[in-house]
Motif scaffolding. Structure first.
Motif, PDB file in Angstrom:
ATOM      1  N   UNK A 143      44.272  62.830  27.095  1.00  0.00           N
ATOM      2  CA  UNK A 143      44.084  64.223  27.469  1.00  0.00           C
ATOM      3  C   UNK A 143      44.723  65.214  26.525  1.00  0.00           C
ATOM      4  N   UNK A 144      45.909  64.918  25.996  1.00  0.00           N
ATOM      5  CA  UNK A 144      46.567  65.911  25.142  1.00  0.00           C
ATOM      6  C   UNK A 144      45.798  66.113  23.839  1.00  0.00           C
ATOM      7  N   UNK A 145      45.261  65.034  23.266  1.00  0.00           N
ATOM      8  CA  UNK A 145      44.462  65.169  22.051  1.00  0.00           C
ATOM      9  C   UNK A 145      43.154  65.914  22.333  1.00  0.00           C
ATOM     10  N   UNK A 146      42.547  65.612  23.483  1.00  0.00           N
ATOM     11  CA  UNK A 146      41.320  66.310  23.857  1.00  0.00           C
ATOM     12  C   UNK A 146      41.598  67.803  24.031  1.00  0.00           C
ATOM     13  N   UNK A 147      42.694  68.134  24.685  1.00  0.00           N
ATOM     14  CA  UNK A 147      43.095  69.522  24.916  1.00  0.00           C
ATOM     15  C   UNK A 147      43.232  70.257  23.587  1.00  0.00           C
ATOM     16  N   UNK A 148      43.928  69.657  22.638  1.00  0.00           N
ATOM     17  CA  UNK A 148      44.218  70.324  21.371  1.00  0.00           C
ATOM     18  C   UNK A 148      42.987  70.448  20.477  1.00  0.00           C
ATOM     19  N   UNK A 149      42.152  69.405  20.436  1.00  0.00           N
ATOM     20  CA  UNK A 149      41.106  69.349  19.415  1.00  0.00           C
ATOM     21  C   UNK A 149      39.700  69.693  19.908  1.00  0.00           C
ATOM     22  N   UNK A 187      44.565  72.428  32.408  1.00  0.00           N
ATOM     23  CA  UNK A 187      45.691  71.903  31.626  1.00  0.00           C
ATOM     24  C   UNK A 187      46.545  70.909  32.410  1.00  0.00           C
ATOM     25  N   UNK A 188      46.681  71.120  33.705  1.00  0.00           N
ATOM     26  CA  UNK A 188      47.471  70.191  34.521  1.00  0.00           C
ATOM     27  C   UNK A 188      46.813  68.817  34.564  1.00  0.00           C
ATOM     28  N   UNK A 189      45.484  68.793  34.666  1.00  0.00           N
ATOM     29  CA  UNK A 189      44.771  67.515  34.674  1.00  0.00           C
ATOM     30  C   UNK A 189      44.823  66.831  33.311  1.00  0.00           C
ATOM     31  N   UNK A 190      44.658  67.603  32.246  1.00  0.00           N
ATOM     32  CA  UNK A 190      44.649  67.007  30.908  1.00  0.00           C
ATOM     33  C   UNK A 190      46.014  66.465  30.509  1.00  0.00           C
ATOM     34  N   UNK A 191      47.058  66.967  31.110  1.00  0.00           N
ATOM     35  CA  UNK A 191      48.401  66.456  30.789  1.00  0.00           C
ATOM     36  C   UNK A 191      48.546  64.980  31.145  1.00  0.00           C
ATOM     37  N   UNK A 192      47.832  64.529  32.184  1.00  0.00           N
ATOM     38  CA  UNK A 192      47.998  63.149  32.656  1.00  0.00           C
ATOM     39  C   UNK A 192      46.765  62.271  32.409  1.00  0.00           C
ATOM     40  N   UNK A 193      45.706  62.841  31.840  1.00  0.00           N
ATOM     41  CA  UNK A 193      44.482  62.071  31.612  1.00  0.00           C
ATOM     42  C   UNK A 193      44.662  61.091  30.453  1.00  0.00           C
ATOM     43  N   UNK A 232      51.765  77.480  34.087  1.00  0.00           N
ATOM     44  CA  UNK A 232      51.477  76.674  32.898  1.00  0.00           C
ATOM     45  C   UNK A 232      52.745  76.473  32.068  1.00  0.00           C
ATOM     46  N   UNK A 233      53.542  77.521  31.957  1.00  0.00           N
ATOM     47  CA  UNK A 233      54.789  77.398  31.197  1.00  0.00           C
ATOM     48  C   UNK A 233      55.713  76.356  31.829  1.00  0.00           C
ATOM     49  N   UNK A 234      55.632  76.202  33.140  1.00  0.00           N
ATOM     50  CA  UNK A 234      56.451  75.198  33.830  1.00  0.00           C
ATOM     51  C   UNK A 234      56.065  73.772  33.424  1.00  0.00           C
ATOM     52  N   UNK A 235      54.844  73.598  32.905  1.00  0.00           N
ATOM     53  CA  UNK A 235      54.399  72.261  32.497  1.00  0.00           C
ATOM     54  C   UNK A 235      55.077  71.788  31.215  1.00  0.00           C
ATOM     55  N   UNK A 242      54.240  66.549  21.931  1.00  0.00           N
ATOM     56  CA  UNK A 242      54.160  67.662  20.979  1.00  0.00           C
ATOM     57  C   UNK A 242      52.721  68.155  20.846  1.00  0.00           C
ATOM     58  N   UNK A 243      51.769  67.233  20.925  1.00  0.00           N
ATOM     59  CA  UNK A 243      50.352  67.621  20.837  1.00  0.00           C
ATOM     60  C   UNK A 243      49.983  68.524  22.009  1.00  0.00           C
ATOM     61  N   UNK A 244      50.373  68.111  23.204  1.00  0.00           N
ATOM     62  CA  UNK A 244      50.077  68.902  24.399  1.00  0.00           C
ATOM     63  C   UNK A 244      50.805  70.246  24.340  1.00  0.00           C
ATOM     64  N   UNK A 245      52.055  70.217  23.915  1.00  0.00           N
ATOM     65  CA  UNK A 245      52.848  71.448  23.829  1.00  0.00           C
ATOM     66  C   UNK A 245      52.176  72.457  22.901  1.00  0.00           C
ATOM     67  N   UNK A 246      51.713  71.995  21.752  1.00  0.00           N
ATOM     68  CA  UNK A 246      51.041  72.885  20.800  1.00  0.00           C
ATOM     69  C   UNK A 246      49.804  73.520  21.427  1.00  0.00           C
ATOM     70  N   UNK A 247      49.008  72.704  22.117  1.00  0.00           N
ATOM     71  CA  UNK A 247      47.774  73.211  22.730  1.00  0.00           C
ATOM     72  C   UNK A 247      48.076  74.197  23.843  1.00  0.00           C
ATOM     73  N   UNK A 248      49.051  73.880  24.686  1.00  0.00           N
ATOM     74  CA  UNK A 248      49.328  74.732  25.840  1.00  0.00           C
ATOM     75  C   UNK A 248      49.984  76.045  25.424  1.00  0.00           C
ATOM     76  N   UNK A 249      50.878  76.001  24.452  1.00  0.00           N
ATOM     77  CA  UNK A 249      51.497  77.241  23.983  1.00  0.00           C
ATOM     78  C   UNK A 249      50.442  78.176  23.401  1.00  0.00           C
ATOM     79  N   UNK A 250      49.489  77.611  22.673  1.00  0.00           N
ATOM     80  CA  UNK A 250      48.378  78.424  22.166  1.00  0.00           C
ATOM     81  C   UNK A 250      47.654  79.129  23.315  1.00  0.00           C
ATOM     82  N   UNK A 251      47.373  78.402  24.378  1.00  0.00           N
ATOM     83  CA  UNK A 251      46.679  78.983  25.529  1.00  0.00           C
ATOM     84  C   UNK A 251      47.532  80.063  26.190  1.00  0.00           C
TER      85      UNK A 251
END
Length: 324
Positions: A143-149, A187-193, A232-235, A242-251
């Protein structure tokens, strides 16, 4: 036979659109044993409930949940609670699905996926005006790679088909009473997918219509967006890659900027949550690879930039009204 897919359709005052939506799901070249359709009437005050009952009389395999109004999130949760399928697809009742789309979806779900992401197009004035097709993936990805890319800020719940066990195991339900629940949930779902795949075909037709949440801005819209941004910031905890963090901070950064602009455009005050998320961005020194000069100014002087934007929008609206 247990259905492979449950299609959950929340229904609230959509009598003009409901039948088209349901018939698009019913009239598929797939054995009806492979899927079920659950209509969740969420306290409609028009004749949507009567239309649901008429459709069930015509198609007895349809299922109906009739409840007091809980909002879109509450209706989705109610549908999920009674769904029997291995996978769940939340379809909005003013949209419709593609002809022959289900056979392709069910074939794609033969893989053991947590999430299948679909293509869609946008309809305005009875015309398809834009198409969004996901990139084909050689294999499922986490999920984190999918979120970012791949997500590209397309958070719409109806673009996703979720494995029911994945949702239940991770306690993924919708926060009730919120607008923009897709922005919070995805984003909550993609964190654990662990297994995300795409289907690069138009499977869903999204209708732009007057009066939808996306086209009507009031205090609650702005307040809910800022509340969600803080959720979202709580996530961003110690379990965040780091991949997920980069994607979520962008959002978070870009949605914060857009929400400040939304408030200024509508002449609405910034709620406390708006100031809070901006402080969190500054104090944590969160950065995105594409931060506009406007956001840098907003972060440095939020009140000044908000007031300036409000004034500019007022001038723009005044000039536009005179030119018309």
């Amino acid at each position: 036979m247990q259905p492979k897919l449950s299609i959950v359709i929340p229904v609230y005052n959509v009598s003009q659109y409901l039948k088209k939506c349901v018939l698009s799901c019913v009239n598929q070249n797939v054995d009806h044993d492979f899927f079920e359709i659950i209509l969740v009437n969420d306290g409609s005050t028009d004749d949507s409930l009567d239309i649901c009952k008429a459709l069930i009389a015509e198609f007895p395999k349809l299922r109906l949940v009739d409840q007091e109004n809980k909002g879109l999130s509450g209706a989705r949760n109610s549908g999920l609670a009674v769904a029997k399928g291995d996978y769940i697809w939340f379809v909005d009742s003013d949209d419709w699905i593609a002809t022959d789309g289900l056979i392709k979806i069910i074939d794609a779900l033969k893989s053991d996926l947590d999430i299948l992401w679909l293509g869609h197009d946008v309809w305005l004035n009875e015309k398809s005006i834009k198409t969004y097709l996901p990139q084909a993936l050689p294999h499922p990805m986490v999920g984190d790679e999918f979120f970012k890319d791949h997500l590209n800020d397309l958070f719409y719940i109806w673009k996703f088909i979720y494995k029911k066990d994945f949702l239940l195991r991770n306690k993924l339900t919708f926060y009730e009473g919120l607008f923009y629940e897709d922005l919070e949930f995805t984003p909550r779902a993609l964190k654990v997918a662990k297994q995300c795949a795409t289907l690069p075909l138009v499977c869903y037709h999204y209708l732009v219509r007057p009066g939808s949440i996306a086209n009507y801005i009031r205090d609650k819209n702005v307040a809910h967006r800022f509340y969600i941004l803080n959720k979202l910031a709580d996530l961003l905890d110690d379990n965040t890659t780091e991949i997920y963090k980069t994607a979520l901070i962008h959002v978070i950064i870009h949605t914060t900027e857009n929400t400040y602009n939304m408030a200024a455009r509508a002449g609405l005050k910034i709620p406390e949550d708006g100031a809070t998320i901006l402080k969190r961005i500054k104090s944590n020194n969160w950065k995105s690879h594409k931060v506009s000069t406007k956001f840098k100014l907003l972060k440095a002087s939020p009140t000044l930039i908000y007031n300036l934007n409000t004034l500019l929008y007022k001038v723009y609206n005044l000039i536009s009204s005179k030119s018309n």
